[in-house]
Design a protein around this motif. Structure first.
Motif, PDB file in Angstrom:
ATOM      1  N   VAL A 160     -10.477 -12.786  35.963  1.00  0.00           N
ATOM      2  CA  VAL A 160      -9.706 -13.356  34.846  1.00  0.00           C
ATOM      3  C   VAL A 160      -9.421 -12.279  33.808  1.00  0.00           C
ATOM      4  O   VAL A 160      -8.306 -12.164  33.293  1.00  0.00           O
ATOM      5  N   TYR A 163      -6.913 -22.039  18.847  1.00  0.00           N
ATOM      6  CA  TYR A 163      -5.687 -22.008  19.631  1.00  0.00           C
ATOM      7  C   TYR A 163      -4.454 -22.141  18.749  1.00  0.00           C
ATOM      8  O   TYR A 163      -3.427 -21.529  19.043  1.00  0.00           O
ATOM      9  N   ARG A 196     -11.974 -25.177  19.547  1.00  0.00           N
ATOM     10  CA  ARG A 196     -10.954 -24.696  20.468  1.00  0.00           C
ATOM     11  C   ARG A 196      -9.569 -24.878  19.861  1.00  0.00           C
ATOM     12  O   ARG A 196      -8.721 -23.987  19.943  1.00  0.00           O
ATOM     13  N   ASP A 237     -16.280 -22.138  35.183  1.00  0.00           N
ATOM     14  CA  ASP A 237     -16.250 -22.160  36.651  1.00  0.00           C
ATOM     15  C   ASP A 237     -17.395 -21.357  37.273  1.00  0.00           C
ATOM     16  O   ASP A 237     -17.563 -21.382  38.487  1.00  0.00           O
ATOM     17  N   VAL A 251     -15.365 -14.880  21.776  1.00  0.00           N
ATOM     18  CA  VAL A 251     -15.306 -16.238  21.240  1.00  0.00           C
ATOM     19  C   VAL A 251     -15.520 -17.260  22.352  1.00  0.00           C
ATOM     20  O   VAL A 251     -16.245 -18.246  22.183  1.00  0.00           O
ATOM     21  N   VAL A 277      -4.876 -14.678  19.759  1.00  0.00           N
ATOM     22  CA  VAL A 277      -5.575 -14.539  21.039  1.00  0.00           C
ATOM     23  C   VAL A 277      -6.003 -15.899  21.603  1.00  0.00           C
ATOM     24  O   VAL A 277      -6.623 -15.962  22.655  1.00  0.00           O
ATOM     25  N   PHE A 330      -6.608 -10.132  35.133  1.00  0.00           N
ATOM     26  CA  PHE A 330      -5.309 -10.794  34.987  1.00  0.00           C
ATOM     27  C   PHE A 330      -4.813 -10.663  33.553  1.00  0.00           C
ATOM     28  O   PHE A 330      -3.659 -10.293  33.303  1.00  0.00           O
ATOM     29  N   VAL A 344      -8.623 -19.611  25.717  1.00  0.00           N
ATOM     30  CA  VAL A 344      -8.675 -20.837  26.512  1.00  0.00           C
ATOM     31  C   VAL A 344      -8.810 -20.492  27.998  1.00  0.00           C
ATOM     32  O   VAL A 344      -9.565 -21.126  28.736  1.00  0.00           O
ATOM     33  N   ILE A 345      -8.112 -19.441  28.429  1.00  0.00           N
ATOM     34  CA  ILE A 345      -8.212 -19.022  29.832  1.00  0.00           C
ATOM     35  C   ILE A 345      -9.631 -18.567  30.158  1.00  0.00           C
ATOM     36  O   ILE A 345     -10.219 -18.955  31.167  1.00  0.00           O
ATOM     37  N   GLY A 371      -4.308 -19.047  34.396  1.00  0.00           N
ATOM     38  CA  GLY A 371      -5.048 -17.809  34.227  1.00  0.00           C
ATOM     39  C   GLY A 371      -6.123 -17.577  35.266  1.00  0.00           C
ATOM     40  O   GLY A 371      -6.491 -16.448  35.534  1.00  0.00           O
ATOM     41  N   THR A 372      -6.647 -18.651  35.835  1.00  0.00           N
ATOM     42  CA  THR A 372      -7.861 -18.450  36.631  1.00  0.00           C
ATOM     43  C   THR A 372      -7.644 -18.655  38.111  1.00  0.00           C
ATOM     44  O   THR A 372      -8.481 -18.261  38.901  1.00  0.00           O
ATOM     45  N   ALA A 418     -12.079 -21.469  30.427  1.00  0.00           N
ATOM     46  CA  ALA A 418     -11.992 -22.153  31.722  1.00  0.00           C
ATOM     47  C   ALA A 418     -12.673 -21.332  32.805  1.00  0.00           C
ATOM     48  O   ALA A 418     -13.385 -21.874  33.667  1.00  0.00           O
ATOM     49  N   GLY A 419     -12.489 -20.000  32.749  1.00  0.00           N
ATOM     50  CA  GLY A 419     -13.124 -19.128  33.741  1.00  0.00           C
ATOM     51  C   GLY A 419     -14.644 -19.192  33.648  1.00  0.00           C
ATOM     52  O   GLY A 419     -15.350 -19.241  34.655  1.00  0.00           O
ATOM     53  N   GLY A 467      -4.628 -18.294  23.195  1.00  0.00           N
ATOM     54  CA  GLY A 467      -4.237 -18.601  24.572  1.00  0.00           C
ATOM     55  C   GLY A 467      -5.175 -17.949  25.570  1.00  0.00           C
ATOM     56  O   GLY A 467      -5.663 -18.593  26.509  1.00  0.00           O
ATOM     57  N   SER A 518      -5.346 -22.931  31.598  1.00  0.00           N
ATOM     58  CA  SER A 518      -6.513 -22.535  32.374  1.00  0.00           C
ATOM     59  C   SER A 518      -6.127 -22.325  33.833  1.00  0.00           C
ATOM     60  O   SER A 518      -6.555 -21.370  34.464  1.00  0.00           O
TER      61      SER A 518
END
Lengths: 269, 353
Positions: free
Chosen positions: B257, B155, B151, B226, B136, B213, B260, B218-219, A267-268, B222-223, B215, A264
């Motif tokens: 995100v 993952y 998760r 936030d 997802v 996918v 990226f 999970v990114i 990536g963020t 987290a985004g 990985g 995380s």
């Protein structure tokens, strides 16, 4: 969309995703006849656990394992420690040109590794390192751009007073890094180590180019060779694949919290 | 072998070093010379007061990376550019070819096929991966119980990469006994031969790429976590429905995100190799249906030993990746939202945890 719909969709999706994984395990436990008649079911029908032992016995497994471990663990330690050192330099030691140099570090992340493939082949040939493990280890011992980036970002967020106090104290930069910053960056150390482990453990392109003899082959190479030769013996193939994948899965369960946190963060932020 | 390496190894042989360690010993000696030279220059500069101690410390700290960059990246790149103007098979002396290799590539139908296959793979698989992992992640971003189980399940497959993944999917896509055709058969559809069929091999590889996918997911998760909750509250008060909140809040907030992941995903997709290699050696991918660019480069360099041509191909790949990245960066101004671009929106309250 209600919460219930979410859970239903997620459950169906999870089943679809988990199915090949479970099926791989089931197939690895089948007899040859069981593979043909088992079809898409997840139950092995006839259990045969010795696929694992015969899978291991059909090639010099421990030689390959040793090679894989050498070409994974040395780069893990080397790349993580050196990247931390370099990242610290970029984050905490003020110097002219630092920003420009860091821009170059970032730019190299966009470079495809393949551009250097042919010249590296020629370089390692002239260093007399063909058919050895060195070409798969050495390039990782000087820091990885992505990890340098991670460490730098992490160190920049730590309070600058950490360094100031130590400088007044008379400690050299190296000691500041080793005794203050390195221990503090444990989350990044773990995340980078895991990422490097996964990438080195599964590395296929470079070993294929540099290694010819069985003495130095790594596990993915062995599995690829196995795939083309033992095309028909599916249960053996699945058993061997599971053995190759197992270390990654184990590491995931051991360091789950750090990995999810690390991914995380990468990536963020 | 190079005469310098040979000489150094001869010295090491006299010193009684084991044969397997001699190449490493020679490399370490050569690097030590470079390191000593650099250290000498820096300490001289400090003593003469051309450079402050702090600046010297900085250069020493970044020197490992600089050495690695020079020896394993920058030097090889320059050399590769030079090689791309030569004809060389590693054995006979090289001949200068001018732009010959590039002209050859422009006329080579296999290069055209390789570019087509690679671009189709990158342009189709990356958006699909993005949509799936973001979708997802959105489903998981509600506070439901057992989120950790979901998760983990999503993952785990991403740990089965490289050769092991292809080995598994060779069997999943097996025309007769495979999982996919077995499922299709159960609902009365005759599945294609996947990896054995020239028109289905590439779709099969794209489907295979969707399995890992986790990985990215999970990114995204987290985004999504936030995104400041006040934005949703304010929008709800203003009467925005779920679709509107997704389009006007969630997507813009996680767009950096997404950006990226799209950039790194495209670069990785352009370099796909292992899949083609393993499927090909297992007897699949007929009619160059999986002739990915790096695979063709590999063939030219290490099977046909056309080092010059392979280097030209490498530079063409580099330029294609740069062009694609630039395109995505250019386009990003239209859809990627950065908080600092809009001072009003950046008044985010500090979150209490």
């Amino acid at each position: 969309m209600g919460k219930a719909t979410n859970i239903v969709v997620l459950t169906i999706g999870s089943l679809v995703f988990a199915y090949p994984f479970l099926w791989m395990i089931a197939t690895s436990l089948r007899t040859r006849q069981g593979v043909a008649s088992g079809g898409i079911s997840l139950w092995p029908i006839q259990w045969q656990f010795n696929n694992y032992t015969s899978g291991l016995a059909s090639f010099p497994f421990f030689t390959y394992l040793t090679n894989s471990l050498l070409t994974t663990l040395i780069p893990v330690v080397g790349s993580v420690l050196v990247s931390s050192l370099v990242g610290f330099g970029f984050a905490r030691i003020p110097a002219r040109g630092s920003g420009l140099l860091f821009g170059i570090v970032l730019a190299t992340m966009l470079l495809p590794q393949e551009v250097t493939l042919v010249p590296q082949f020629i370089l390692f040939r002239s260093l007399d390192m063909m058919d050895t493990l060195y070409p798969i280890i050495l390039p990782f011992m000087f820091g990885m751009p992505f990890f340098i980036f991670l460490f730098r970002q992490f160190y920049m967020r730590l309070p600058a007073s950490l360094t100031d106090a130590a400088v007044v104290d008379g400690a050299g930069w190296f000691r500041i890094w080793r005794s203050i910053y390195l221990p503090l960056s444990q989350p990044i150390l773990v995340a980078a180590a895991v990422l490097q482990f996964m990438s080195s453990w599964n590395n296929f392109l470079t070993p294929t180019i540099f290694i010819q003899s069985d003495r130095w082959k790594t596990l993915p190479m062995a599995l690829a060779g196995f795939t083309s030769v033992n095309r028909t013996d599916t249960s053996l193939l699945m058993a061997t694949s599971i053995i190759v994948v197992l270390p990654c899965v184990l590491i995931f369960f051991l360091a789950q919290r750090h990995i999810i946190g690390g991914i995380s963060f990468t990536g963020t932020k | 072998m190079n005469p310098i390496t040979g000489g150094l190894e001869e010295v090491l042989r006299h010193l009684g070093l084991a044969p397997g360690l001699r190449p490493l010993g020679a490399f370490v000696l050569l690097s030590a010379v470079v390191a000593a030279a650099m250290f000498g220059v820096v300490s001289l500069a400090v003593r003469r007061r051309w450079m402050s101690r702090t600046t010297a410390a900085f250069w020493l700290f970044v020197s490992p990376w600089m050495f690695g960059f020079a020896v394993f990246t920058f030097g090889p790149m320059v050399y590769s550019l030079w090689l791309s103007f030569l004809n060389w098979d590693l054995v006979s002396p090289s001949r200068f070819a001018g732009l010959g290799n590039y002209q050859k590539a422009a006329a080579d139908p296999l290069v055209r096929q390789a570019i087509k296959v690679t671009l189709v793979y990158a342009v189709v698989s990356v958006p699909l991966q993005t949509a799936l992992s973001l979708g997802v992640a959105l489903l998981m971003n509600t506070d439901i119980r057992g989120i950790n189980v979901f998760r983990t399940v999503w993952y785990l497959p991403s740990l089965v990469t490289g050769v092991a993944q292809v080995t598994l999917f060779l069997w999943v896509f097996n025309p007769n006994y495979g999982l996919v055709n077995g499922m299709l058969h159960a609902v009365g559809v005759d599945g294609p031969a996947w990896f054995q069929d020239p028109s289905w091999a590439l779709p099969a590889v794209i489907i295979m790429s969707l399995w890992t996918v986790g990985g990215n997911m999970v990114i995204y998760l987290a985004g999504l976590q936030d995104v400041p909750i006040e934005l949703y509250e304010a929008a709800s008060i203003d009467g925005a429905g779920p679709a509107r909140r997704l389009w006007s809040i969630t997507i813009p907030q996680v767009s950096p995100v997404i950006f990226f992941n799209v950039v790194t995903g495209l670069i990785a997709a352009m370099q796909i190799f292992t899949q083609a290699f393993v499927i090909k050696s297992a007897g699949g991918a007929p009619a160059n249906s999986l002739l990915f660019f790096v695979y063709y480069l590999y063939q030219n360099a290490f099977q046909f030993f056309q080092m010059g041509y392979a280097s030209a191909l490498a530079w063409i790949l580099l330029l294609m990746i740069l062009a694609l990245t630039l395109l995505v960066f250019r386009g990003s101004a239209f859809w990627v939202y950065y908080e600092s671009a809009n001072p009003k929106a950046s008044r985010r309250r500090p979150r209490v945890r």
